[in-house]
Design an enzyme around this catalytic site. Sequence first.
Site, short mmCIF file in Angstrom:
data_model
loop_
_atom_site.label_atom_id
_atom_site.label_comp_id
_atom_site.label_asym_id
_atom_site.label_seq_id
_atom_site.Cartn_x
_atom_site.Cartn_y
_atom_site.Cartn_z
CD GLN A 1 97.04 19.28 84.66
OE1 GLN A 1 98.05 19.93 84.85
NE2 GLN A 1 95.88 19.86 84.41
CD GLU B 1 104.75 16.71 90.33
OE1 GLU B 1 104.20 16.35 91.37
OE2 GLU B 1 104.23 16.63 89.22
CG HIS C 1 96.29 22.96 92.65
ND1 HIS C 1 96.84 24.02 91.99
CD2 HIS C 1 97.13 21.91 92.43
CE1 HIS C 1 97.94 23.63 91.37
NE2 HIS C 1 98.13 22.34 91.62
NE ARG D 1 99.94 20.94 95.04
CZ ARG D 1 99.52 19.81 94.46
NH1 ARG D 1 98.58 19.08 95.03
NH2 ARG D 1 100.05 19.41 93.35
CG HIS E 1 93.83 19.47 93.86
ND1 HIS E 1 93.46 19.22 92.55
CD2 HIS E 1 95.07 18.91 94.01
CE1 HIS E 1 94.44 18.55 91.95
NE2 HIS E 1 95.41 18.34 92.82
NE ARG F 1 97.55 14.97 96.92
CZ ARG F 1 97.61 15.16 95.60
NH1 ARG F 1 97.87 14.15 94.79
NH2 ARG F 1 97.38 16.33 95.07
CB SER G 1 96.81 10.88 95.35
OG SER G 1 97.12 11.85 94.41
C1 LIG Z 1 93.10 17.94 88.04
C2 LIG Z 1 93.74 16.88 88.91
C3 LIG Z 1 95.11 16.61 88.79
C4 LIG Z 1 95.70 15.62 89.59
N1 LIG Z 1 97.02 15.32 89.40
C5 LIG Z 1 97.57 14.29 90.09
C6 LIG Z 1 98.90 13.86 89.83
O1 LIG Z 1 99.57 14.38 88.95
N2 LIG Z 1 99.41 12.84 90.57
C7 LIG Z 1 98.70 12.21 91.55
O2 LIG Z 1 99.21 11.30 92.20
N3 LIG Z 1 97.42 12.58 91.79
C8 LIG Z 1 96.84 13.59 91.09
N4 LIG Z 1 95.55 13.94 91.34
C9 LIG Z 1 94.77 13.15 92.34
C10 LIG Z 1 94.45 11.78 91.76
O3 LIG Z 1 93.99 11.94 90.44
C11 LIG Z 1 93.36 11.07 92.58
O4 LIG Z 1 93.62 11.13 93.95
C12 LIG Z 1 93.29 9.58 92.16
O5 LIG Z 1 93.13 9.51 90.77
C13 LIG Z 1 92.15 8.89 92.88
O6 LIG Z 1 91.93 7.63 92.29
P1 LIG Z 1 90.67 6.76 92.77
O7 LIG Z 1 90.66 5.54 91.93
O8 LIG Z 1 90.70 6.62 94.23
O9 LIG Z 1 89.41 7.70 92.47
P2 LIG Z 1 88.87 8.26 91.06
O10 LIG Z 1 89.90 8.28 90.02
O11 LIG Z 1 88.17 9.55 91.37
O12 LIG Z 1 87.77 7.18 90.62
C14 LIG Z 1 86.59 7.01 91.36
C15 LIG Z 1 85.66 6.18 90.52
O13 LIG Z 1 84.52 5.78 91.29
C16 LIG Z 1 83.32 6.07 90.56
N5 LIG Z 1 82.25 6.20 91.55
C17 LIG Z 1 81.95 7.26 92.35
N6 LIG Z 1 80.92 6.96 93.15
C18 LIG Z 1 80.56 5.68 92.85
C19 LIG Z 1 79.55 4.82 93.33
N7 LIG Z 1 78.71 5.18 94.30
N8 LIG Z 1 79.45 3.57 92.79
C20 LIG Z 1 80.32 3.17 91.81
N9 LIG Z 1 81.28 3.96 91.31
C21 LIG Z 1 81.41 5.21 91.83
C22 LIG Z 1 83.70 7.32 89.78
O14 LIG Z 1 82.83 7.58 88.71
C23 LIG Z 1 85.10 6.91 89.31
O15 LIG Z 1 85.01 6.01 88.24
C24 LIG Z 1 94.92 14.91 90.55
C25 LIG Z 1 93.56 15.19 90.66
C26 LIG Z 1 92.97 16.14 89.85
C27 LIG Z 1 91.49 16.39 89.99
#
Ligand SMILES: Cc1cc2nc3c(=O)[nH]c(=O)nc-3n(C[C@H](O)[C@H](O)[C@H](O)COP(=O)(O)OP(=O)(O)OC[C@H]3O[C@@H](n4cnc5c(N)ncnc54)[C@H](O)[C@@H]3O)c2cc1C
Length: 460
Positions: free
Chosen positions: A41, A102, A212, A250, A300, A335, A340
């Site tokens: 968000q 923030e 969270h 937090r 979270h 964090r 992130s």
């Molecule tokens: C409600 C919420 C609000 C947040 N707000 C913020 C914010 O405002 N700012 C901020 O910096 N961070 C925020 N975060 C944290 C941030 O969203 C995540 O840390 C970040 O998006 C992680 O990105 P990622 O690409 O590492 O993982 P993800 O975005 O979780 O993507 C992982 C991907 O891998 C796929 N996957 C999983 N297992 C496998 C597998 N075995 N094989 C192939 N694919 C797989 C999943 O389906 C997904 O597509 C928030 C998180 C949440 C839940």
Amino acid sequence: MRVVVAGGGIGGLWVALSLKKAKVVLVSPKEMDMANTFWAQGGIAAALDPHDSPLLHYEDSVKAGGYFNDKKATMVMVHYGPMLVNKLVQMGFRFKDTPHLEGGHSFPRVWNVGDETGRRLLEFLDERVRQRGNVERIHSHVVGLLKEGERVVGVGLEDGREVEADAVVLATGGYAALWKRTTNPPSTVGRGITVAAEAGAYLTDLEFVQFHPTVALTDPPVLLTEALRGAGARIVDGEGKDVVNPLLPRDVVARAIYRFRREHGEVFLDLSGVDLEGFPMAKGLAETFGLRVPISPAAHYSLGGVRTDVWGRTNLKGLWALGECACTGAHGANRLASNSLLEAMVFGYRVALDVENDISEWPEFRFLQEIEVVVGKGEEDLRLIREVMERCAGVERDEEGLMEGASRLEGVSGVGGLARAVIMAALWRRESRGVHYRRDYPYPSDSFRGHLGVRLRSIR
Ligand SMILES: Cc1cc2nc3c(=O)[nH]c(=O)nc-3n(C[C@H](O)[C@H](O)[C@H](O)COP(=O)(O)OP(=O)(O)OC[C@H]3O[C@@H](n4cnc5c(N)ncnc54)[C@H](O)[C@@H]3O)c2cc1C
């Protein structure tokens, strides 16, 4: 050169877009909303204002992290931030003109699109990836790594197919949905982390999980953003009396709410002082609950994951990891908000640079101590895992609860092995530091100023 990238969140898509010469096979499930990125968000933190600086951002990040950060990783993260946010803008992504301030940031530097930043970003990047001629998409999950000797040479998919590659990059997200109450989509259970560990990758900092504080008592739980507290929301009991200063960090707020609920009763987020026009999520909840929304903390963000260096290299040749499935150490023991998405982009960019260079050196990691956790065979029981993690490894932990959790998860299979490793790491860390709070050891201890290295051994 062929590169398999696993994960369709910001990390995976950013690696895919940053690989210039390689042929990329991008493996991820079809549903975009299975990525945490979709739900983000607040926004992305980056020091772009001439009165701000990456150094100030660095200081805020290490302060939030309890000075437990890998300084080099944090430094890299904050310094690449402005360049990559600018790059997004050059590619055509539109942030709102004014960044948010923030909690924990000493300057307004959180670039956002209201409370829809994650979804908008993901849709934008997904579209850009579709336009790339060098990216083939496979909608599936990686369930194993192919190895030749000590080198990772490809992946196994859930339908039995194998894809060979010169490099494998994991961006498969974190493990906060191992808890019953979580802000994450239900599939965020650390499958990619488990696959890497079963192939011999080191995991670390698993005990550090951020809860969270203000998550509505709905099913599924809905996160009420930090910005509401900045805009005047209070944290109150059933009679409207303040429970805790809502603007404290937090983890402090989460513990205060947790304790109040255990000892006294319900806690609410009082929205009566907030103009809800800018907060559609909170406005919707207020229509159901009125201006006092019942809340409790929920799992979270997972700080731990596959140990990597500042190029995303793991200890296994041919395997890189980044984003929430990795642990670069950039966040320390806690964090800072909106770091992130930034971390995933920065290390995604660097992994792509590294993969397309000829790498001859791989890191050897040293830990304060190492343990091996056995993963059992048989059916994976997510219901049991979630119940145990919620009861035994929550906001506050102690030896008795963790021992109970470790014994109830003995012999569990699949991501149960990872859940048990989280518990073993929390048992090992007999101190409180950052988001890891031990009721029986409430202070930091110099004896634990280091990291636990964890390996999983499968007996399947
Ligand atoms: C409600 C919420 C609000 C947040 N707000 C913020 C914010 O405002 N700012 C901020 O910096 N961070 C925020 N975060 C944290 C941030 O969203 C995540 O840390 C970040 O998006 C992680 O990105 P990622 O690409 O590492 O993982 P993800 O975005 O979780 O993507 C992982 C991907 O891998 C796929 N996957 C999983 N297992 C496998 C597998 N075995 N094989 C192939 N694919 C797989 C999943 O389906 C997904 O597509 C928030 C998180 C949440 C839940």
